[in-house]
Design an enzyme around this catalytic site. Structure first.
Site, PDB file in Angstrom:
ATOM      1  N   HIS A 181       0.841  -1.194   0.000  1.00 41.29           N
ATOM      2  CA  HIS A 181       0.000   0.000   0.000  1.00 41.29           C
ATOM      3  C   HIS A 181       0.876   1.244   0.000  1.00 41.29           C
ATOM      4  O   HIS A 181       1.911   1.303   0.659  1.00 41.29           O
ATOM      5  CB  HIS A 181      -0.997  -0.004   1.161  1.00 41.29           C
ATOM      6  N   ASP A 216       3.440   5.936 -21.779  1.00 37.83           N
ATOM      7  CA  ASP A 216       3.253   5.804 -23.215  1.00 37.83           C
ATOM      8  C   ASP A 216       4.537   5.264 -23.846  1.00 37.83           C
ATOM      9  O   ASP A 216       5.551   5.080 -23.169  1.00 37.83           O
ATOM     10  CB  ASP A 216       2.791   7.120 -23.841  1.00 37.83           C
ATOM     11  N   ASN A 253       0.470   9.270 -20.159  1.00 33.58           N
ATOM     12  CA  ASN A 253       1.056   8.603 -18.988  1.00 33.58           C
ATOM     13  C   ASN A 253       0.156   8.769 -17.771  1.00 33.58           C
ATOM     14  O   ASN A 253      -0.436   9.819 -17.577  1.00 33.58           O
ATOM     15  CB  ASN A 253       2.418   9.221 -18.661  1.00 33.58           C
TER      16      ASN A 253
END
Length: 144
Positions: A22, A30, A133
Site C-alpha cells: 500500500h 506511453d 502517462n
C-alpha cells in the site's frame, strides 16, 4: 495462463502487482516515455494500450483511499494542449471495473518524471496518446 487474469497482464506485471504494498505507485507510460533513464524496474507491454492495461489491472488493484488523488497524469507543457478524451477514457475504464472513480491530479512534466523515479515500477506500453502517462497508487486490499 490463469483464469480471470486479463491477457494484457504479463507474468512479470502480475508479479509486480503482487509485490507492491500500500502506498506504492505504478507508472503506466506511453511508448515515448524515458522509462529506462528514470527507473531500474521497467516492464514492457509493447503494443498494449494503457486502457487495456487498466482494464486488466483495475479488478486486481485497490486504489489508495488515504491520499487525495491516487491517479496522476502529466499536465500539458505551456503552449501545448492535451486531449481531455484521454483522461476521460481512462476514468471510464476504471469506473467500469470498480464502480467508482478515484480522484485524478495533474502535475507538470518534470515533476511527473521525478515522481516516476520514486514509483515501484514503470510499465512501457504501446500507448501513443499525447500526455497519456498515468501513475496509479495502490491502497490497502480489503480482507473479505
Amino acid at each position: 495462463m490463469l483464469k480471470g487474469i486479463h491477457p494484457a497482464i504479463s507474468p512479470d506485471l502480475l508479479k509486480i502487482l503482487a509485490e507492491m504494498g500500500h502506498g506504492d505507485e505504478l507508472v503506466l507510460s506511453d511508448a515515448h516515455f524515458p522509462a529506462h533513464q528514470l527507473h531500474h524496474k521497467v516492464v514492457r507491454a509493447d503494443g498494449i494500450s494503457i486502457n487495456s492495461l487498466l482494464t486488466g489491472i483495475t479488478p486486481l488493484f485497490e486504489f489508495d483511499t488515504y491520499t487525495e488523488a491516487p491517479l496522476i497524469m502529466m499536465q500539458a507543457v505551456e503552449g501545448d494542449s492535451l486531449d481531455p478524451a484521454v483522461e476521460q477514457s481512462y476514468l471510464q475504464t476504471i469506473k467500469s471495473a470498480v464502480g467508482n472513480v478515484p480522484k485524478l491530479a495533474r502535475m507538470d512534466r518534470f515533476a511527473f518524471y521525478e515522481r516516476a523515479k520514486q514509483a515501484y515500477a514503470v510499465v512501457i506500453t504501446g500507448e501513443t496518446a499525447k500526455y497519456g502517462n498515468i501513475i496509479i497508487k495502490k491502497g490497502v486490499t480489503p480482507v473479505k
